[in-house]
Design a protein around this motif. Structure first.
Motif, PDB file in Angstrom:
ATOM      1  N   VAL A   1      -7.789 -38.303   7.195  1.00 47.36           N
ATOM      2  CA  VAL A   1      -7.192 -39.378   6.416  1.00 47.36           C
ATOM      3  C   VAL A   1      -6.069 -38.777   5.580  1.00 47.36           C
ATOM      4  O   VAL A   1      -5.956 -37.562   5.442  1.00 47.36           O
ATOM      5  N   ASN A   2      -5.259 -39.657   5.035  1.00 47.25           N
ATOM      6  CA  ASN A   2      -4.135 -39.222   4.208  1.00 47.25           C
ATOM      7  C   ASN A   2      -4.270 -39.816   2.813  1.00 47.25           C
ATOM      8  O   ASN A   2      -3.898 -40.961   2.577  1.00 47.25           O
TER       9      ASN A   2
ATOM     10  N   PRO B   1       3.532 -41.182   3.990  1.00 47.51           N
ATOM     11  CA  PRO B   1       3.032 -40.956   5.352  1.00 47.51           C
ATOM     12  C   PRO B   1       3.193 -39.491   5.756  1.00 47.51           C
ATOM     13  O   PRO B   1       4.089 -38.791   5.284  1.00 47.51           O
TER      14      PRO B   1
ATOM     15  N   SER C   1      -1.949 -38.116  15.197  1.00 45.21           N
ATOM     16  CA  SER C   1      -1.684 -39.544  15.034  1.00 45.21           C
ATOM     17  C   SER C   1      -0.445 -39.918  15.841  1.00 45.21           C
ATOM     18  O   SER C   1       0.548 -39.186  15.851  1.00 45.21           O
TER      19      SER C   1
ATOM     20  N   GLU D   1      -0.510 -43.271   7.636  1.00 39.41           N
ATOM     21  CA  GLU D   1      -0.226 -43.933   6.368  1.00 39.41           C
ATOM     22  C   GLU D   1      -0.986 -43.292   5.208  1.00 39.41           C
ATOM     23  O   GLU D   1      -2.085 -42.782   5.367  1.00 39.41           O
TER      24      GLU D   1
ATOM     25  N   ASN E   1      -2.504 -43.256   1.053  1.00 36.93           N
ATOM     26  CA  ASN E   1      -3.456 -44.039   0.256  1.00 36.93           C
ATOM     27  C   ASN E   1      -4.685 -44.458   1.061  1.00 36.93           C
ATOM     28  O   ASN E   1      -5.217 -45.564   0.889  1.00 36.93           O
ATOM     29  N   LEU E   2      -5.112 -43.570   1.983  1.00 38.25           N
ATOM     30  CA  LEU E   2      -6.342 -43.771   2.764  1.00 38.25           C
ATOM     31  C   LEU E   2      -6.332 -45.060   3.575  1.00 38.25           C
ATOM     32  O   LEU E   2      -7.374 -45.675   3.807  1.00 38.25           O
ATOM     33  N   LYS E   3      -5.155 -45.472   4.055  1.00 37.01           N
ATOM     34  CA  LYS E   3      -5.056 -46.730   4.796  1.00 37.01           C
ATOM     35  C   LYS E   3      -5.428 -46.591   6.276  1.00 37.01           C
ATOM     36  O   LYS E   3      -5.550 -47.590   6.975  1.00 37.01           O
ATOM     37  N   GLY E   4      -5.577 -45.360   6.752  1.00 34.71           N
ATOM     38  CA  GLY E   4      -5.916 -45.177   8.160  1.00 34.71           C
ATOM     39  C   GLY E   4      -6.758 -43.937   8.364  1.00 34.71           C
ATOM     40  O   GLY E   4      -6.865 -43.084   7.474  1.00 34.71           O
TER      41      GLY E   4
END
Length: 255
Positions: free
Chosen positions: A106-107, A112, A118, A123, A125-128
Motif C-alpha cells: 500500500v502507499n 502516487p 502496480s 495511489e 493515502n492507502l487508497k489501493g
C-alpha cells in the motif's frame, strides 16, 4: 544465432533485439558472424520502455521476425533479423520463480508511487493495494517440507520439460523460491509474455510441478486453502516494513 556472413565484423560489442539490450556472451566468435548473448527478461527497450524482455520472448516463440542490431567493436553497425527457427540454441534460466508467498503493498504517503508491482502509479493515502503470488496454487505451498520438490525435480516451464536447479536468488526459509531451467525452443508462447507496469514492461512465466500423493503427510499438505496463507501488507517505499497482515483468501476468494 547468425547475424551476418563470416568476415563482416570481428566481434560484437553490444546487441539489441527489437530495441531490447542484451549482454554479449563470453564466446568471442571472431569473424564468424554469429553471437552468443544473455537476455534479461526484465530488460526494457531503449525505444519503448513499455516493451521489454517478456514481450520479446513471446514474439520469438510466436515465430515473429525479430529486428537485430549489433554494434561491433570497431563501431560498425550491423542490422539483420532472426526468428525462432534461426536461433540454434536458447536456454531459459528462471533465477527466482514460484515464491511460496510474497507481500502486498500500500502507499500511505500523499503522492502516487510508480512501481513494478502496480500497472499504474499506486495511489496515496492507502487508497489501493497491490499483491502478488498465487496462494494455494503455489507448488511450494503444497510441499512446505520439500518432500517432493528439490534439486533435479522435473517440472514444466512455459509448457516445456525443465528441471529445478535449486533454490532461487533471495530464497529464504520464510520465503522460498526456485531456480528452474528449460529449453526455450520447446516452450509455448501462450505461457510466457510481458505485462505493463508503472515502471515499464515486466515478464511472466508459467511453472507447473507435479506432486505425487505418496503418503498421508503429502496428502495433508495439499489441503491448504487461500485463507490459511498469511499475506503481509507493507509500505511500497519500505517493502521490508510490515504494516499489517491479511491472507490470500481475502484477495482471491469470492472475487
Amino acid at each position: 544465432f547468425t547475424v551476418s556472413k563470416p568476415g563482416v565484423f570481428m566481434r560484437a560489442k553490444n546487441i539489441y533485439l527489437n530495441g531490447v539490450p542484451a549482454n554479449i556472451g563470453p564466446c568471442p566468435n571472431e569473424w564468424l558472424g554469429s553471437v552468443d548473448l544473455i537476455l534479461h527478461g526484465t530488460s526494457k527497450s531503449l525505444e519503448d520502455p513499455s516493451y521489454g524482455g517478456g514481450f520479446l520472448l513471446k514474439d520469438i516463440l510466436e515465430g515473429k521476425d525479430i529486428d537485430v542490431k549489433v554494434e561491433a567493436i570497431n563501431g560498425d553497425i550491423i542490422e539483420s533479423t532472426t526468428n525462432i527457427d534461426e536461433i540454434t540454441r536458447a536456454q531459459m534460466i528462471g533465477t527466482r520463480m514460484a515464491f511460496k508467498n510474497y507481500t502486498a503493498f500500500v502507499n500511505p504517503s500523499a503522492e502516487p508511487v510508480s512501481s513494478i508491482f502496480s500497472a499504474i502509479p499506486l495511489e496515496g493515502n492507502l487508497k489501493g493495494l497491490t499483491f502478488s503470488g498465487c496462494g494455494d496454487l503455489n507448488p511450494l505451498q503444497n510441499d512446505p517440507n520439500n518432500l517432493i520438490i528439490g534439486n533435479g525435480t522435473r517440472v514444466l516451464l512455459n509448457g516445456a520439460e525443465a528441471i529445478v536447479l535449486g533454490q532461487g536468488t533471495r530464497s529464504s526459509p520464510e520465503k522460498p523460491n526456485l531456480m528452474v531451467s528449460g529449453n526455450l525452443k520447446d516452450m509455448e508462447a501462450n505461457y510466457v509474455g510481458g505485462f505493463k507496469t508503472g515502471e515499464g514492461g515486466e515478464v511472466y512465466d508459467t511453472l507447473a510441478i507435479p506432486i505425487p500423493v505418496l503418503n498421508e503427510e503429502i496428502y495433508n499438505n495439499l489441503l491448504i486453502k487461500n485463507s490459511d496463507i498469511p499475506l503481509t501488507v507493507a509500505d511500497i517505499k519500505g517493502r521490508h516494513l510490515p504494516l499489517t497482515q491479511t491472507n490470500y483468501g481475502a484477495m482471491w476468494d469470492n472475487h
